[in-house]
Design a protein around this motif. Structure first.
Motif, PDB file in Angstrom:
ATOM      1  N   TYR A   1       0.846  -1.195   0.000  1.00  0.00           N
ATOM      2  CA  TYR A   1       0.000   0.000   0.000  1.00  0.00           C
ATOM      3  C   TYR A   1       0.877   1.239   0.000  1.00  0.00           C
TER       4      TYR A   1
ATOM      5  N   TRP B   1       5.899   2.834  -1.160  1.00  0.00           N
ATOM      6  CA  TRP B   1       5.085   1.616  -1.017  1.00  0.00           C
ATOM      7  C   TRP B   1       5.605   0.791   0.152  1.00  0.00           C
TER       8      TRP B   1
ATOM      9  N   TYR C   1      -5.537   5.209   1.097  1.00  0.00           N
ATOM     10  CA  TYR C   1      -4.886   3.969   0.647  1.00  0.00           C
ATOM     11  C   TYR C   1      -4.971   3.807  -0.862  1.00  0.00           C
TER      12      TYR C   1
ATOM     13  N   PHE D   1      -3.596   0.311  -3.316  1.00  0.00           N
ATOM     14  CA  PHE D   1      -3.016  -1.026  -3.156  1.00  0.00           C
ATOM     15  C   PHE D   1      -2.474  -1.523  -4.493  1.00  0.00           C
TER      16      PHE D   1
END
Length: 1182
Positions: A672, A682, A705, A707
């Motif tokens: 994330y 990340w 967030y 992902f």
């Protein structure tokens, strides 16, 4: 699949409770008390005659006891025997047996430890020297026995102390094979139920190993000749002129009979607790089989074994129930026989109730019980301070009733040590127990603030060891509750230990132990932490894998978050192979490129400091089907990331895997990024197995967030997937508080509160601040607080010096406050200690080591964390006028609350000064008064120099300087010297003692041109010091220049010797060849006619022989004699060569004899030289 779980608390609970409740009463050593024996040598003490004898006797008491000994019932005056010394502050005797026989000190010894409050005595210690005598000389005649007969080879080892261990071996030190037919009995003899021809051998050797001295003695070998019936028939028939004694060549079968024991019944007595060994050795043909049974019951489980091919029944740790009748049965196909052994069990005394120490307050009452059992019943005898109680002073407040002494209204000053002796014909027990009359306020001996950790649903034991007189009563409280802890779930033991049989989370907290008697009260705080058990949630499963493929075993575990877990994998209950193919992850084991050797059982074990859990699964490896060559690559990145089931604190992420490229995906890694707090970076969030395409993600508030997913196979990680859509979580109150909170002072009047700042991700929302709270521990009830932002510390000023404070820090943001923070105890600033240690003493142990003792300062005067004590010491001056005056201050630091320390590396024979200071985190306190001590003499240092000042033809002069470190009064010097030849070999050592006032010596009568090595050292009354060495060569004799070099090392000399040796060898070969070409001489017939018993030997210089032999005459060689001067004289039986021809004998160049005898033509004859060995001896040898 197997699973086991072990809880440390439950496994050791019984051991812990016995340890908690079984301890004898201990009186703190700072209180007056009679002596207690703490260590002593065993009753039966077998000593090694090669080592010094050490007889242990240690005791404690206040004041420290003095020691004395008796030997064979009378006082042993140690001062009268220079070979016997007693260790300082100890009763242990050390006997120097150098130059003495150890057996001189055999006897019965008893130690007495005495102070003004009483006397304790040791057991009677029987000192005996171990013995390993040699086997008596004997000559064993060969044993001849008919095949099939029974046989006993006797060992009969010498009697040793302790008895030797017997075993039979051959000449190559290999154990002789044993079986139901051939076996060794308990007495060491070797029994044959029947002999076979293959039993014949000449090296049956009995060995006796004496375990105490680790020596082995050997019996002379025994030769056994087994005659089969045909050979035996021929032997006997030849003796009796018969043609046949036995019509059949086979051995006759026999019914079994007992060799050990004899008859049909016997009896045996054994002592309780010892090993019972019953033996049945039989003979017969075929070999009988032996079995055992008990007529009056069953054999005891786990204590019984039947060994030595069923011939010995062994029962260990014998009890009264093992008495009865045992039957041994032997049978073969002809018959069955029985032998009954009646076993009786006797018992040396053993304790039922051991006397225990009594601590009584004045006018209290008590009783001392001494109960023992045995068979026969033991007699109880009491003594007081080592004197039979009937001979001790009368005491109206003491009454003896058999095995109990009753005390009524004891008085101050009536402390004493009582001895209870329980004895019967098989042994005795002796125990010391004291009565100590004291008045003492309670004290708690368990360390303060001790933390106990247990696993939930296990037992918890909280200690409250205390002391006082009268004995304090113990009560327990929890946290701030005012009611005592009684009844379920609590159990209070007699020694003050609080037991919680099934601990739960609600039992965690602070516990207060209160000890109270009529003189005062004391309390102590301890803490109990109840932890969650370790559990394996997902166990490894059975796997079948093809060779060269990969296997993954999963093992997911839940454990208490405050305990540190350690995951261990085992293969077949052993360590994993040291192979990089085995990859251990936090919750899995991966095996790459599986081979057949990898098959087996794999176990994962999760350990914590308190418990563990484990589970197992099996791996089976099968052959892989042949496949064409494939190319393995890393997988393609996952695609189509989608967020579903969105909630404030979690979300579900799904994706589609990319192409595997012939290598299965092991796992997916989810990462994330937070565009609000840490844009562009990340971070790994979690990972899931390669078989899954969905992950439930736990989220934090106030985070933006995004992902992405990566796939991992055996080749490597894929490229990242494209990011998912952004998911923003809402702000919330903090879920946690700052970590790393601690309080300490930087100055004596402040308190610094520190913590680790929280990250934006931890803040859960905007407006992060910290609420800092503090209060003086056990004084303030209310908290003082302040709210701060963007800092990680806060200073509290105006605090008293080194005072405990409770502090806590709570996180706050715009959405609310965090959870109730944990309380941390810290201290305000330290200041220098204000008191010096008292009662400073010094004990000089030897010339370089002293022990310093002091009384620890009161804790309140430390005014800080007690770091330890520092001892400053320096050399004031040497006690020897030749050594210089030096002042070198040295420092030794002893961490912790110590009360003594060692000063090593001291200068012998010197005056030292020292003082002691306490120190804390701030610095040192005041020094104690300077004390001084003197070190005794030691061995001197190395002489300052040794040199050769005058080297002559046969003498040398040595000069030396005295040692720089004399370490005492020099008593002289020792000079040793020896020759050194050209090959560096050392000659015999010469030794010379020199007085202390000399600085040179001349050594006369030395060999010229010779190297000498000198060893020189000084000595004091304590012994000799280290050696200084030097080498020198005496001057060569000028009148004999040829001696300048060793002729044996010159090249021309070595060449000459080799040439001479080669020439001699060639001449001998030619002589031998010529000699073997000759025939018979007429001399031979003349010699035979003369029958001269003596002959001249061969002359080494001309190869003539004094004796001739015909190769066809198989007569033994006759002896020859040569006078000591090397010439051969003629006597009445000698013949000269001239007698055979009337002329001079001649020899040609090959060494053969040439001559004309009696008008006949010359005939060559060769003869062998007579052997120098006497022929009679040669014949007897053959």
């Amino acid at each position: 699949m197997e699973r086991t779980r072990t809880r440390a608390g439950a496994a050791v609970f019984l051991m812990l409770i016995l340890g908690h409740l079984g301890n004898a009463l201990e009186v703190p050593l700072d209180l007056a008390q009679p002596p207690t024996i703490t260590q002593q040598s065993p009753k039966d003490y077998i000593i090694d005659p090669r080592e010094n004898i050490v007889i242990h006797c240690e005791a404690k008491g206040k004041p420290h006891p003095s020691f004395s000994w008796t030997r064979n019932g009378t006082h042993f005056d140690i001062d009268q025997d220079p070979k016997v010394t007693m260790r300082p502050r100890s009763g242990t005797l050390v006997v120097d047996i150098s130059g003495e026989k150890a057996e001189t000190y055999e006897g019965i010894y008893q130690c007495t430890a005495r102070n003004k409050h009483g006397a304790a005595v040791s057991n009677n210690i029987v000192i005996r020297q171990s013995r390993s005598p040699l086997w008596s000389k004997e000559r064993n005649e060969p044993i001849r026995v008919q095949e099939g007969e029974a046989l006993v080879l006797h060992c009969r080892p010498p009697a040793g102390l302790p008895p030797p261990i017997i075993f039979w071996m051959d000449v190559n030190f290999q154990r002789l094979p044993q079986s139901s037919r051939v076996s060794q009995a308990l007495n060491g003899d070797l029994y044959f139920s029947n002999v076979l021809t293959e039993d014949s051998r000449n090296d049956y050797i009995c060995y006796a190993r004496f375990p105490h001295t680790q020596t082995i003695q050997q019996k002379q070998p025994i030769t056994l000749l087994v005659l089969n019936l045909d050979a035996f028939n021929e032997t006997v028939a030849a003796l009796f002129n018969e043609t046949d004694f036995f019509s059949d060549g086979s051995a006759e079968e026999r019914k079994p009979t007992f060799l050990i024991p004899s008859g049909s019944s016997s009896s045996k007595m054994v002592l309780r607790g010892q090993v019972l060994e019953l033996e049945c050795v039989t003979e017969g043909l075929p070999t009988p089989e032996v079995s055992w049974s008990k007529l009056s019951g069953e054999f005891p489980d786990k204590r019984t074994s039947i060994v030595t091919f069923q011939k010995i029944l062994r029962i260990v740790n014998v009890s009264d129930a093992d008495a009865g009748e045992y039957r041994c049965t032997a049978h073969n196909r002809l018959a069955s026989i029985h032998h009954t052994i009646r076993v009786t069990v006797k018992a040396a005394p053993y304790w039922i109730t051991t006397p225990r120490n009594l601590v009584l307050a004045p006018r209290e009452k008590g009783q001392m019980i001494c109960r023992a059992s045995g068979t026969p019943k033991p007699t109880i005898n009491w003594a007081m301070n080592g004197i039979p109680i009937e001979n001790s002073p009368e005491d109206s407040n003491r009454k003896v009733e058999g095995d109990t002494i009753i005390f009524e209204e004891v008085q101050t000053g009536s402390s004493a040590v009582y001895q209870c002796n329980a004895s019967n014909e098989y042994g005795y027990l002796l125990s010391n127990a004291f009565v100590n009359v004291l008045s003492e306020t309670p004290r708690v001996l368990t360390p303060a603030n001790q933390v106990y950790q247990v696993i939930r649903n296990n037992h918890a034991l909280l200690d409250c060891s205390s002391f006082g007189s009268p004995i304090p009563k113990i009560t327990w409280f929890k946290d701030s509750q005012s009611s005592t802890l009684e009844g379920d779930p609590y159990l209070l033991h007699e020694n003050g230990t609080l037991e919680i049989y099934v601990a739960q989370a609600l039992n965690s907290g602070k516990y207060i132990c209160v000890a109270r008697n009529s003189l005062g009260i004391a309390e102590n705080h301890v803490y109990l932490e109840v932890k969650e058990p370790t559990r394996i949630l997902k166990q490894p499963k059975y796997k079948v894998a093809q060779r060269n493929r990969n296997v993954v075993f999963e093992c997911k575990v839940k454990h208490d978050p405050t305990l540190i877990p350690i995951m261990i994998w085992l293969k077949d209950n052993g360590e994993l192979p040291d192979d990089e193919r085995f990859l251990v992850d936090s919750d899995s084991l991966t095996i790459t490129d599986v081979t057949e050797n990898d098959a087996g059982t794999y176990t994962c074990i999760m350990n914590t400091t308190l418990d563990h859990d484990s589970a197992s699964a099996e791996l089976t490896v099968v052959e892989a089907a042949p496949t064409p060559a494939v190319i393995y690559e890393q997988p393609d990145p996952p695609t189509d990331l989608e967020l579903t089931d969105m909630k404030p604190r979690n979300v579900q992420l799904t994706w589609i895997p990319g192409e595997e490229h012939n290598s299965p995906i092991h796992k997916f890694v989810i990462q994330y990024t937070d565009s609000l707090h840490d844009h562009g970076h990340w971070h790994n969030l979690t990972h899931v197995p390669g078989s899954k395409t969905t992950a439930y993600l736990e989220l934090s508030p106030y985070v933006h967030y995004s992902f992405r997913v990566l796939a991992l196979n055996a080749v490597g990680l894929s490229d990242p997937s494209n990011p998912s859509h952004m998911y923003k979580t809402n702000p919330a109150a903090p879920d946690e508080n700052p970590s790393g909170v601690k309080g300490f002072g930087t100055e004596h009047d402040n308190l610094m509160i520190l913590w680790k700042p929280m990250s934006g991700l931890q803040a859960n929302g905007p407006g992060l601040q910290y609420k800092v709270m503090w209060r003086q521990k056990d004084v303030d009830k209310n908290w003082t607080s302040v709210t701060v932002a963007n800092v990680s510390k806060f200073m509290v000023s105006g605090t008293p010096t080194f005072t405990p404070y409770e502090v806590k820090v709570q996180a706050i943001n715009n959405n609310g406050i965090g959870p109730d923070p944990a309380v941390v105890t810290g201290h305000s600033g330290e200041d220098l200690p204000v008191q010096a240690p008292d009662s400073v003493q010094v004990l000089v142990l030897n010339s370089t080591l002293a022990e310093v003792h002091w009384e620890p300062v009161p804790p309140k005067t430390v005014r800080g964390h007690l770091k330890g004590y520092k001892v400053y010491y320096w050399l004031e001056r040497s006690l020897h006028k030749h050594n210089p005056h030096r002042v070198e201050q040295q420092l030794l630091t002893f961490s912790g609350n110590k009360s003594h320390g060692m000063l090593p590396g001291l200068q012998p024979y010197s005056l030292y000064l020292f003082n002691v200071r306490v120190y804390n985190g701030k610095g040192e306190g005041p020094a104690s008064s300077n004390l001084q001590f003197e070190t005794p003499e030691g061995v001197p240092g190395r002489p300052s120099f040794l040199r050769i000042t005058n080297s002559n033809l046969n003498n040398l002069t040595l000069e030396w300087g005295p040692p720089n470190d004399r370490n005492g009064h020099l008593t002289g010097y020792i000079l040793k010297y020896q020759q050194v030849n050209n090959s560096n070999e050392l000659g015999p050592m010469e030794e010379l003692a020199l007085p202390a006032n000399k600085t040179s010596v001349t050594l006369p009568n030395l060999k010229y041109s010779t190297r000498y090595k000198f060893y020189f050292n000084a000595k004091t009354g304590q012994g000799a010091g280290p050696v200084i060495t030097e080498e020198a060569v005496t001057i060569m004799d000028e009148a004999m220049p040829s001696r300048q070099a060793d002729i044996a090392t010159q090249g021309w000399f070595i060449g000459l010797m080799c040439a001479i040796a080669l020439l001699i060898l060639v001449l001998l070969i030619i002589c031998f060849i010529k000699r073997n070409k000759g025939g018979k001489y007429p001399v031979k017939e003349k010699e035979d006619a003369h029958t001269d018993p003596e002959f001249q030997p061969m002359k080494e210089d001309d190869c003539t022989f004094g004796e001739y032999s015909d190769t066809e005459d198989h007569k033994p060689l006759k002896g020859s004699r040569t006078p000591s001067n090397g010439t051969v004289h003629r006597d009445s039986s000698d013949d000269s060569l001239v007698d055979y021809g009337g002329g001079d004998g001649q020899f040609n160049e090959d060494g053969s004899f040439i001559g004309q005898y009696s008008g006949k033509s010359s005939i060559r004859e060769t003869a062998e030289a007579p052997s120098p060995v006497n022929t009679t001896a040669m014949n007897s040898f053959v």
